[in-house]
Design a protein around this motif. Structure first.
Motif, mmCIF file in Angstrom:
data_model
loop_
_atom_site.group_PDB
_atom_site.id
_atom_site.type_symbol
_atom_site.label_atom_id
_atom_site.label_comp_id
_atom_site.label_asym_id
_atom_site.label_seq_id
_atom_site.Cartn_x
_atom_site.Cartn_y
_atom_site.Cartn_z
ATOM 1 N N LEU A 135 0.855 -1.178 0.000
ATOM 2 C CA LEU A 135 0.000 0.000 0.000
ATOM 3 C C LEU A 135 0.891 1.228 0.000
ATOM 4 C CD1 LEU A 135 -2.688 1.562 0.355
ATOM 5 C CD2 LEU A 135 -2.363 1.300 2.833
ATOM 6 N N THR A 136 0.681 2.115 -0.966
ATOM 7 C CA THR A 136 1.417 3.373 -1.027
ATOM 8 C C THR A 136 0.421 4.498 -0.776
ATOM 9 O OG1 THR A 136 2.979 2.445 -2.603
ATOM 10 C CG2 THR A 136 2.881 4.845 -2.450
ATOM 11 N N ILE A 137 0.742 5.327 0.217
ATOM 12 C CA ILE A 137 -0.116 6.453 0.593
ATOM 13 C C ILE A 137 0.591 7.742 0.215
ATOM 14 C CG2 ILE A 137 -1.350 7.603 2.467
ATOM 15 C CD1 ILE A 137 -0.991 4.936 4.061
ATOM 16 N N GLU A 138 -0.060 8.558 -0.575
ATOM 17 C CA GLU A 138 0.460 9.868 -0.967
ATOM 18 C C GLU A 138 -0.292 10.896 -0.122
ATOM 19 O OE1 GLU A 138 0.160 12.321 -5.021
ATOM 20 O OE2 GLU A 138 1.196 10.387 -5.228
ATOM 21 N N ILE A 139 0.443 11.636 0.704
ATOM 22 C CA ILE A 139 -0.168 12.560 1.659
ATOM 23 C C ILE A 139 0.023 13.989 1.179
ATOM 24 C CG2 ILE A 139 -0.177 13.340 4.058
ATOM 25 C CD1 ILE A 139 0.988 10.442 4.655
ATOM 26 N N HIS A 140 -1.103 14.661 0.968
ATOM 27 C CA HIS A 140 -1.125 16.038 0.460
ATOM 28 C C HIS A 140 -1.608 16.994 1.554
ATOM 29 C CE1 HIS A 140 -0.653 15.012 -3.844
ATOM 30 N NE2 HIS A 140 -1.210 13.871 -3.471
ATOM 31 N N ASP B 27 9.766 15.719 1.824
ATOM 32 C CA ASP B 27 9.259 16.217 0.553
ATOM 33 C C ASP B 27 7.743 16.267 0.612
ATOM 34 O OD1 ASP B 27 9.748 17.237 -1.936
ATOM 35 O OD2 ASP B 27 10.341 15.338 -2.853
ATOM 36 N N THR B 28 7.150 17.058 -0.248
ATOM 37 C CA THR B 28 5.693 17.088 -0.352
ATOM 38 C C THR B 28 5.293 16.877 -1.805
ATOM 39 O OG1 THR B 28 5.655 19.490 -0.568
ATOM 40 C CG2 THR B 28 5.363 18.591 1.648
ATOM 41 N N PRO B 29 4.292 16.084 -2.083
ATOM 42 C CA PRO B 29 3.571 15.280 -1.105
ATOM 43 C C PRO B 29 4.472 14.200 -0.513
ATOM 44 C CG PRO B 29 2.921 14.635 -3.320
ATOM 45 C CD PRO B 29 3.828 15.825 -3.460
ATOM 46 N N LEU B 30 4.150 13.793 0.698
ATOM 47 C CA LEU B 30 4.905 12.765 1.395
ATOM 48 C C LEU B 30 4.367 11.393 0.998
ATOM 49 C CD1 LEU B 30 7.017 12.080 3.612
ATOM 50 C CD2 LEU B 30 5.133 12.121 5.237
ATOM 51 N N ILE B 31 5.271 10.460 0.760
ATOM 52 C CA ILE B 31 4.900 9.092 0.389
ATOM 53 C C ILE B 31 5.258 8.157 1.536
ATOM 54 C CG2 ILE B 31 5.230 7.207 -1.260
ATOM 55 C CD1 ILE B 31 4.051 9.697 -2.566
ATOM 56 N N ILE B 32 4.286 7.354 1.986
ATOM 57 C CA ILE B 32 4.511 6.319 2.998
ATOM 58 C C ILE B 32 4.019 5.006 2.403
ATOM 59 C CG2 ILE B 32 3.873 5.461 5.282
ATOM 60 C CD1 ILE B 32 3.582 8.319 6.227
ATOM 61 N N SER B 33 4.829 3.952 2.546
ATOM 62 C CA SER B 33 4.455 2.642 2.004
ATOM 63 C C SER B 33 4.410 1.596 3.101
ATOM 64 C CB SER B 33 5.445 2.196 0.932
ATOM 65 O OG SER B 33 5.369 3.042 -0.185
ATOM 66 N N PHE B 34 3.459 0.678 2.964
ATOM 67 C CA PHE B 34 3.318 -0.465 3.862
ATOM 68 C C PHE B 34 3.392 -1.737 3.031
ATOM 69 C CE2 PHE B 34 1.316 2.935 6.226
ATOM 70 C CZ PHE B 34 1.744 2.717 7.527
ATOM 71 N N GLN B 35 4.019 -2.759 3.585
ATOM 72 C CA GLN B 35 4.208 -4.039 2.902
ATOM 73 C C GLN B 35 3.364 -5.134 3.554
ATOM 74 O OE1 GLN B 35 6.319 -3.861 0.256
ATOM 75 N NE2 GLN B 35 6.753 -1.742 0.801
ATOM 76 N N ASN B 36 3.265 -6.247 2.848
ATOM 77 C CA ASN B 36 2.691 -7.487 3.380
ATOM 78 C C ASN B 36 1.236 -7.374 3.822
ATOM 79 O OD1 ASN B 36 5.166 -8.888 3.020
ATOM 80 N ND2 ASN B 36 5.931 -7.974 4.905
ATOM 81 N N LEU B 37 0.423 -6.719 3.027
ATOM 82 C CA LEU B 37 -1.010 -6.650 3.313
ATOM 83 C C LEU B 37 -1.741 -7.727 2.525
ATOM 84 C CD1 LEU B 37 -1.629 -2.802 3.241
ATOM 85 C CD2 LEU B 37 -1.547 -4.291 5.235
ATOM 86 N N LYS B 38 -2.574 -8.481 3.195
ATOM 87 C CA LYS B 38 -3.410 -9.483 2.545
ATOM 88 C C LYS B 38 -4.567 -8.765 1.837
ATOM 89 C CE LYS B 38 -1.299 -13.018 4.458
ATOM 90 N NZ LYS B 38 -0.225 -13.595 3.710
ATOM 91 N N ALA B 39 -5.187 -9.435 0.891
ATOM 92 C CA ALA B 39 -6.371 -8.879 0.236
ATOM 93 C C ALA B 39 -7.437 -8.632 1.299
ATOM 94 C CB ALA B 39 -6.893 -9.846 -0.823
ATOM 95 N N GLY B 40 -8.087 -7.486 1.234
ATOM 96 C CA GLY B 40 -9.124 -7.181 2.214
ATOM 97 C C GLY B 40 -9.481 -5.722 2.233
ATOM 98 N N ILE B 41 -10.316 -5.369 3.193
ATOM 99 C CA ILE B 41 -10.780 -4.000 3.364
ATOM 100 C C ILE B 41 -10.039 -3.386 4.543
ATOM 101 C CG2 ILE B 41 -12.775 -2.554 3.902
ATOM 102 C CD1 ILE B 41 -14.478 -4.655 2.456
#
Length: 151
Positions: A32-37, A74-88
């Motif tokens: 999951l990659t989150i772009e924070i504005h 930097d902006t926007p800031l990028i944060i990434s998370f690994q190893n997420l199973k399919a789901g909500i």
């Protein structure tokens, strides 16, 4: 009778392929990659928490699936998370300007630091429900954007 049996067998084969295909995809570990504005400044850090259910969302630290704080470079800031199973999932983010790992608020409970949620729900007088911030991770790479809000 034979024709009905052939149709039944064909349907079973199609359904079997669909189930196998879905279960094979559900066993991946996605990113999951989150772009924070909307960051007001580059002071401090941004902390993001991922929740896999409504229990504890958005602030119970004991119910967080994964959490990460990143210095603002930097902006926007990028944060990434690994190893997420399919789901909500749902994500809560805040701009921790004073590096105390807490979303600070005033005596009325209004946040003094920036905050945001996945799906960017409208915020008025309460934090969003899990269902209002929920999104689906269904592939190896999921990208979302979160717009921070400041009061």
């Amino acid at each position: 009778m034979v024709k009905g049996l052939r149709v039944s067998m064909l349907l079973l084969a199609v359904l079997g392929n669909l189930v196998w295909s879905f279960s094979a995809k559900a066993n991946f570990n996605g990113q999951l990659t989150i772009e924070i504005h909307g960051l007001k400044n580059k002071e401090g850090q941004v902390c993001a928490s991922i929740f896999a259910s409504s229990e504890g969302f958005p602030s119970d630290r004991d119910r967080v699936l994964q959490k990460q704080c990143s210095k603002i470079t930097d902006t926007p800031l990028i944060i990434s998370f690994q190893n997420l199973k399919a789901g909500i999932y749902a994500v809560a983010v805040f701009h921790d300007q004073n590096n105390d790992y807490t979303l600070n608020s005033n005596i009325f409970g209004t946040p003094k630091e920036g905050f945001g949620f996945s799906s960017n729900p409208e915020i008025r007088t309460r934090a969003p429900k899990f269902s209002e911030a929920a999104f689906l991770v269904a592939g190896p790479d999921t990208n979302i954007q979160i717009e921070l809000k400041y009061f």
